[in-house]
Design a protein around this motif. Structure first.
Motif, PDB file in Angstrom:
ATOM      1  N   TYR A   1      21.553 -24.693   7.164  1.00  0.00           N
ATOM      2  CA  TYR A   1      20.821 -25.186   8.569  1.00  0.00           C
ATOM      3  C   TYR A   1      19.116 -25.255   8.259  1.00  0.00           C
TER       4      TYR A   1
ATOM      5  N   CYS B   1      24.381 -20.736  13.280  1.00  0.00           N
ATOM      6  CA  CYS B   1      24.573 -21.316  11.709  1.00  0.00           C
ATOM      7  C   CYS B   1      25.650 -21.044  11.121  1.00  0.00           C
TER       8      CYS B   1
ATOM      9  N   VAL C   1      18.575 -25.904  16.154  1.00  0.00           N
ATOM     10  CA  VAL C   1      19.846 -25.736  15.721  1.00  0.00           C
ATOM     11  C   VAL C   1      20.738 -26.253  17.023  1.00  0.00           C
TER      12      VAL C   1
END
Length: 287
Positions: free
Chosen positions: A77, A70, A86
């Protein structure tokens, strides 16, 4: 190790990276997944085999990985984490799960991440040659298999075959989860809809990019089906994937079954343990 594996290792704390390098040694087999779970052994998927290492993952390991994925800002995120993934660089995608905060029946956010599954994409040059021939000859095609059999890899390899400078096909790729398009082929001329939900992405592609082909992974719901029908009625060929082990199982999803019965797909392309199964919808003969 190839470029994608080295990129994946870059998201890991040194102790985890060392554990992986120790287990792999001089092996030339590919790492497909890295699974990190709180207070559980670090696991790898090498080829199709599960490999359990001696390293027991800690909260700090997971925090390190999430921070790297992130880019130091989990808040930025949050929506992706809520959806369970992710996206990393080069088509790497990390599935995540933990404690969900549910409001009015919907997931508001996910906290206390307890499991991370880093999926590593690999080139499989030549894997989509047969599919390419079928798509260019017959048009719209549905690729299906059980989970983990290589649907995404197949579509990923199809993109540069269709969308290269030489043949000049106009291809729109709806890359909802950032794993269909790696940008690794310099001849790739596809238009990439990164992060778009499947249905809005397909509809936007038809409106704005006048594609000859739309490629999209893992269709499932009514919205996806409406978008495919809209694309089909506009003269666009669609190449999409779905989870199913057999043609009969495809029909168990009423939305996908409806598309098949309407004749939207000329070809149903199944990935099996022992190879591929091709069903031509019009005559229902297998080859």
């Amino acid at each position: 190790m190839d470029k994608s594996e080295r990129q994946a290792l870059g998201y890991l704390p040194p102790v985890v990276k060392t554990a992986i390098l120790t287990v792999m040694g001089h092996s030339k087999e590919q790492i497909n997944e890295i699974r990190i779970r709180t207070n559980r052994p670090l696991c790898l998927v090498v080829g199709r085999n599960n490999v359990v290492t001696d390293h027991v993952c800690t909260d700090l390991d997971l925090e390190y990985v999430m921070s790297k994925l992130c880019k130091g800002s989990l808040y930025s995120y949050a929506e992706n984490i809520k959806d369970g993934f992710v996206a990393g660089e080069g088509g790497i995608r990390a599935g995540v799960c933990g404690r969900a905060v549910v409001i009015d029946g919907s997931i508001d956010c996910v906290r206390d991440i307890t499991s991370i599954n880093i999926r590593i994409p690999h080139r499989a040059v030549g894997a989509a040659d047969e599919l390419y021939s079928l798509v260019t000859k017959h048009g719209s095609t549905l690729v299906y298999s059980k989970p983990g059999m290589g649907k995404t890899t197949l579509l990923r390899e199809l993109i540069p075959l269709l969308a290269n400078i030489k043949n000049g096909k106009k291809v729109s790729v709806i890359d909802t989860r950032y794993e269909l398009h790696t940008g690794s082929d310099c001849d790739d001329m596809a238009d990439i809809f990164l992060g778009y939900p499947r249905a809005p992405g397909m509809l936007s592609a038809v409106r704005t990019m006048s594609p000859e082909y739309i490629i999209c992974d893992e269709i499932a719901d009514a919205g996806d089906i409406e978008a495919i029908l809209s694309a089909h009625s506009s003269g666009v060929s669609v190449v999409v994937s779905a989870h199913a082990g057999t043609v009969e199982e495809l029909y168990k999803n009423p939305h996908i079954g409806e598309l098949i019965e309407l004749g939207i797909f000329s070809v149903l392309y199944g990935i099996k343990d022992n190879g591929h199964e091709v069903t031509f919808y019009n005559d229902r003969k297998h080859s």
